[in-house]
Design a protein around this motif. Structure first.
Motif, PDB file in Angstrom:
ATOM      1  N   PRO A   1       5.179  49.225  -4.084  1.00  0.00           N
ATOM      2  CA  PRO A   1       5.901  50.019  -3.074  1.00  0.00           C
ATOM      3  C   PRO A   1       7.158  49.286  -2.605  1.00  0.00           C
ATOM      4  CG  PRO A   1       3.551  49.930  -2.579  1.00  0.00           C
ATOM      5  CD  PRO A   1       3.800  48.943  -3.673  1.00  0.00           C
ATOM      6  N   GLY A   2       8.221  50.040  -2.427  1.00  0.00           N
ATOM      7  CA  GLY A   2       9.461  49.459  -1.937  1.00  0.00           C
ATOM      8  C   GLY A   2      10.410  48.983  -3.005  1.00  0.00           C
TER       9      GLY A   2
ATOM     10  N   ALA B   1       2.847  55.423  -3.555  1.00  0.00           N
ATOM     11  CA  ALA B   1       3.578  54.245  -3.071  1.00  0.00           C
ATOM     12  C   ALA B   1       4.533  54.631  -1.947  1.00  0.00           C
ATOM     13  CB  ALA B   1       4.341  53.594  -4.221  1.00  0.00           C
ATOM     14  N   THR B   2       4.919  55.901  -1.904  1.00  0.00           N
ATOM     15  CA  THR B   2       5.764  56.391  -0.816  1.00  0.00           C
ATOM     16  C   THR B   2       5.044  56.270   0.522  1.00  0.00           C
ATOM     17  OG1 THR B   2       6.712  57.987  -2.374  1.00  0.00           O
ATOM     18  CG2 THR B   2       7.167  58.339  -0.032  1.00  0.00           C
ATOM     19  N   PHE B   3       3.753  56.581   0.529  1.00  0.00           N
ATOM     20  CA  PHE B   3       2.973  56.402   1.761  1.00  0.00           C
ATOM     21  C   PHE B   3       2.917  54.927   2.147  1.00  0.00           C
ATOM     22  CE2 PHE B   3       0.512  60.241  -0.015  1.00  0.00           C
ATOM     23  CZ  PHE B   3       1.313  61.149   0.652  1.00  0.00           C
TER      24      PHE B   3
ATOM     25  N   TYR C   1      10.501  56.750  -0.880  1.00  0.00           N
ATOM     26  CA  TYR C   1      10.131  56.795  -2.296  1.00  0.00           C
ATOM     27  C   TYR C   1      11.131  55.995  -3.125  1.00  0.00           C
ATOM     28  CZ  TYR C   1       9.950  58.573  -7.092  1.00  0.00           C
ATOM     29  OH  TYR C   1       9.906  58.670  -8.456  1.00  0.00           O
ATOM     30  N   CYS C   2      10.626  55.198  -4.057  1.00  0.00           N
ATOM     31  CA  CYS C   2      11.468  54.426  -4.975  1.00  0.00           C
ATOM     32  C   CYS C   2      11.113  54.800  -6.409  1.00  0.00           C
ATOM     33  CB  CYS C   2      11.268  52.919  -4.770  1.00  0.00           C
ATOM     34  SG  CYS C   2      11.780  52.327  -3.135  1.00  0.00           S
ATOM     35  N   THR C   3      12.105  55.177  -7.183  1.00  0.00           N
ATOM     36  CA  THR C   3      11.869  55.560  -8.569  1.00  0.00           C
ATOM     37  C   THR C   3      11.285  54.389  -9.347  1.00  0.00           C
ATOM     38  OG1 THR C   3      14.138  54.956  -9.134  1.00  0.00           O
ATOM     39  CG2 THR C   3      13.721  57.268  -8.602  1.00  0.00           C
ATOM     40  N   PRO C   4      10.345  54.659 -10.247  1.00  0.00           N
ATOM     41  CA  PRO C   4       9.736  53.567 -11.002  1.00  0.00           C
ATOM     42  C   PRO C   4      10.726  52.927 -11.970  1.00  0.00           C
ATOM     43  CG  PRO C   4       8.974  55.699 -11.819  1.00  0.00           C
ATOM     44  CD  PRO C   4       9.756  55.965 -10.572  1.00  0.00           C
TER      45      PRO C   4
ATOM     46  N   THR D   1       0.694  58.346   9.562  1.00  0.00           N
ATOM     47  CA  THR D   1      -0.428  59.255   9.797  1.00  0.00           C
ATOM     48  C   THR D   1      -1.249  59.431   8.525  1.00  0.00           C
ATOM     49  OG1 THR D   1       0.891  60.437  11.456  1.00  0.00           O
ATOM     50  CG2 THR D   1      -1.081  61.548  10.605  1.00  0.00           C
ATOM     51  N   ILE D   2      -0.563  59.621   7.403  1.00  0.00           N
ATOM     52  CA  ILE D   2      -1.275  59.748   6.126  1.00  0.00           C
ATOM     53  C   ILE D   2      -2.041  58.465   5.817  1.00  0.00           C
ATOM     54  CG2 ILE D   2      -1.014  60.052   3.631  1.00  0.00           C
ATOM     55  CD1 ILE D   2      -0.606  62.605   5.211  1.00  0.00           C
TER      56      ILE D   2
END
Length: 758
Positions: free
Chosen positions: A368-369, A532-534, A540-543, A575-576
């Protein structure tokens, strides 16, 4: 009239005289170098020697194709790939025996003549005339080098290769002109170095360094006399003199080379006699090329890297341009692969799913990130053998994967996030009965959808009201059907797009309410990147799979960078995260828990148990595990997977433990940060009407049938067309009346439609 031999044609002496006469008559002397007869005949056809000068002398030497090395993020080798196995080395790293051997057998007067050897031309003409054919060539080493340049430039295009090697006067003239240029610009030693690096030695080995390793498992600088002579002899006919397949013929040729070296005084006759008595002692290293050689099960990741290179405009404007760069090779590709994560992923896969099982599993882990792909593996190894495949089950169709797999209830958190973004509170409660009619109409981006289908929960005791937290932990279908009905389909598909969650076949997500139950086919890499956005609190980061690339010239190439964009608010993401922590702590995903390390995730099991999922994450890693039949035929009921029998497969019971073990090893020794969470109270209930939380929610084995279904509707009941009492086994989304993907159609009672997709 000149005398002819009995077989017709001029005598050998007359042929030689004619060649010499024509050369003199044509005045073909350029820079002190006499032109060969074939060149002059070509000039005669053009009319004057000036025609020769019209040929541009600007030989553009293409970069020699070499090995490309693919490395992990720490610089460890993953695999070696190449179009042509070649390692370019300087002349100082080539054995003097090799240098002398190739000159002796291919062009013994190399250091005495210019680009063309007139004596060699006359000698060849005489012998060819005597034999009545072509028994001896007259090309110098320089001319041979130029021809090899033409072949290298042709690449793997058979038509271009044929043009580069065709026996025509025009090609010979062009070759000659370039040979003169090369002699003037490079000098003898550089020509010899280039020749030894470009020429083909058989067994997929291009250049002397690759050949030396292929046949003797040593560097070219360490070649002994008899070894160098063997390799020099191969050049004339790599197939005929192949020592691996015909030792006898190769030995004869080697000895011819050795004797020739003695004849030209490169070695003594005593040395030659001793060398000729030495038996060929090969230490063959078999060709190791391509992603099939990848370590730690990273063959599919290796292939993904190749696909990224061939499809990303960063590496060339067109597919052809990019393929040319890749095939020329000589690249050092540093990737994002984390060796610890990759090894842990493969160990977990191997432990839980055997390659010979009826079903397979695929796993992808991203950071993530950053979007970095840290691991990618699957139970069926990369290859073409039994229980192997070249299909990358982790990625989309255009990157070497299939059409994807229904993610089931792992799609529900996206619906929840879309609802939160629309202002719905996480305490939102719905009656959530065991079974209900699907609310209709439901707004989509294209207008209202209408239908009369039914949806039900796992069991009859599962009755609301439920709030979002408990409904998510228990994966309550009727809750999520009401949730998407309230907000509409469009916000969900728009948020999915922002999170990079798209269908594996490249088609847009359909504007149908059934997406809340995960009916649109996705790939594991897509789901891992989306979740990974959560973990990244809404961004969101493109792979990405490539960190850096160094070209054969030692220069760094531009590589694509991840593109990070905000998909949702931090509050929504937090929250998610709170909701999905509950899934792991006391919901359907308990078997995926990481102990004291904070984690979150969601289980998923599709209709007929054709696929089961667990997608989860920590703040520093996100991973998705899919288990199922790649052919979408085998139901995971009464089945043995990884040596363990399962009467029914659930997302929490098989994919969950795979995810747990893979992530535990991948995260070992790394920081264990927590999530930013919020307090979400549950609505008061008289008692817990939930189900057993130690397992994921199964689907209804009888299947849903939508409007077109019936008593035993197939997949047509949830993603495509149904046709009466027996739904289609192979759904065709959007093609017919069944389920929620087409217009409502007629059929027998639609009871049991949309079984659970946890």
């Amino acid at each position: 009239m000149p005398k002819k031999r009995s077989g017709g044609g001029l005598t050998g002496t007359q042929q030689a005289a004619k060649f010499l006469g024509v050369s003199v008559l044509a005045g073909a002397v350029l820079a002190g170098i006499a032109l060969p007869a074939f060149g002059v005949l070509g000039l005669a056809a053009k009319g004057t020697v000036e025609g020769f000068d019209e040929i541009p002398a600007n030989l553009k030497t293409p970069p020699l194709s070499q090995r490309t090395t693919i490395l992990d993020k720490d610089g460890g080798p993953i695999a070696t790939v190449y179009s042509r196995d070649r390692t370019v080395v300087p002349l100082t790293d080539i054995s003097p025996y090799m240098q002398k051997a190739i000159v002796a057998i291919e062009d013994s007067r190399f250091y005495e003549h210019g680009a063309v050897d007139l004596k060699g031309v006359l000698r060849a003409a005489n012998r060819n005339a005597q034999s009545g054919g072509v028994s001896q060539g007259a090309s110098t080493l320089t001319q041979q080098y130029v021809k090899n340049v033409f072949v290298e430039e042709a690449g793997d295009d058979p038509d271009k290769v044929a043009q580069a090697t065709q026996q025509t006067i025009g090609r010979k003239i062009r070759e000659l002109k370039f040979a003169i240029q090369v002699e003037e610009e490079l000098g003898k030693k550089k020509i010899l170095e280039n020749y030894l690096n470009i020429t083909f030695f058989g067994q997929q080995a291009y250049g002397i360094e690759a050949a030396s390793h292929r046949y003797f498992s040593k560097s070219a600088k360490n070649l002994k006399l008899e070894e160098a002579a063997l390799l020099a002899g191969i050049v004339q006919s790599p197939s005929r003199y192949d020592p691996v397949n015909d030792t006898e013929e190769a030995t004869k040729r080697r000895n011819t080379v050795i004797q020739r070296m003695a004849d030209v005084k490169d070695i003594s006759q005593a040395e030659a006699d001793k060398a000729k008595k030495t038996e060929i002692d090969l230490k063959v290293s078999r060709p190791k090329n391509g992603c099939i050689t990848a370590v730690k099960g990273a063959g599919f990741f290796c292939d993904y890297v190749r696909k990224v290179f061939l499809t990303d405009p960063s590496f060339g404007k067109t597919q052809e341009d990019r393929a040319k760069v890749w095939n020329q090779g000589g690249l050092t590709v540093r990737t994002t692969l984390d060796p610890q994560a990759q090894e842990s992923a493969q160990e977990s896969i191997k432990k839980h799913v055997y390659k010979s099982d009826e079903v397979a599993t695929a796993l992808s882990i991203v950071e993530p990130g950053t979007g970095k792909v840290l691991a990618m593996g699957q139970s069926r190894p990369y290859g073409g053998g039994k229980n192997e495949t070249y299909m990358n089950l982790s990625v989309d169709e255009d990157m070497g994967g299939g059409a994807g797999y229904q993610p089931g209830s792992t799609f529900k958190p996206i619906v929840a996030a879309a609802a939160l973004e629309q202002g719905i509170q996480p305490t939102q409660s719905y009656p959530s009965p065991y079974q209900m009619d699907y609310p209709s109409p439901v707004q989509t981006c294209k207008g209202p959808w209408s239908g009369t289908d039914k949806v039900e929960n796992e069991n009859e005791s599962e009755v609301g009201p439920y709030g979002m937290k408990e409904a998510t932990a228990k994966s309550v279908n009727t809750y999520y059907v009401q949730l998407i009905s309230q907000i509409g389909v469009c916000p969900v598909t728009e948020l999915a797009r922002k999170m990079g969650v798209e269908r594996a076949n490249g088609q847009p997500i359909q504007q149908v309410p059934s997406i809340t139950l995960g009916t649109q086919e996705m790939s594991p890499l897509t789901m891992a990147s989306g979740y990974a956005t959560f973990a990244n609190r809404g961004t969101y980061c493109t792979p990405i799979a490539i960190e850096s690339i160094t070209g054969p010239n030692g220069k760094e190439m531009d590589v694509p960078k991840t593109d990070c964009t905000r998909a949702m608010s931090q509050k929504t993401a937090d929250t998610i995260n709170t909701l999905l922590e509950g899934v792991v702590e006391d919901g359907t995903g308990q078997e995926a828990g990481l102990g004291s390390r904070p984690s979150a995730g969601k289980t998923g099991t599709t209709d007929f148990r054709l696929a089961a999922w667990f997608v989860g994450y920590t703040p520093n890693m996100a991973g998705a595990v899919w288990v199922g039949d790649p052919a979408h035929k085998k139901k995971m009921v009464d089945i043995t997977i990884g040596g363990q029998y399962h009467d029914k497969v659930f997302g929490g019971a098989v994919p969950g433990p795979i995810w747990r073990d893979a992530m535990s090893g991948a995260l070992d020794g790394k920081e264990a940060p927590g999530f930013n969470t919020i307090n979400i109270p549950n609505p008061e209930k008289d008692k817990d009407k939930g189900r057993d939380r130690d397992r994921d929610r199964p689907g209804n084995d009888n299947g849903g049938n939508g409007n077109g279904g019936g008593n035993n509707g197939g997949n047509g009941g949830n993603v495509g067309e149904g046709d009466g009492n027996n739904g289609d086994d192979k759904p065709d989304p959007g093609q017919g009346p069944g389920g929620f993907t087409g217009d409502p159609g007629a059929g027998d009672n639609g009871g049991g439609a949309f079984p659970d997709f946890p």
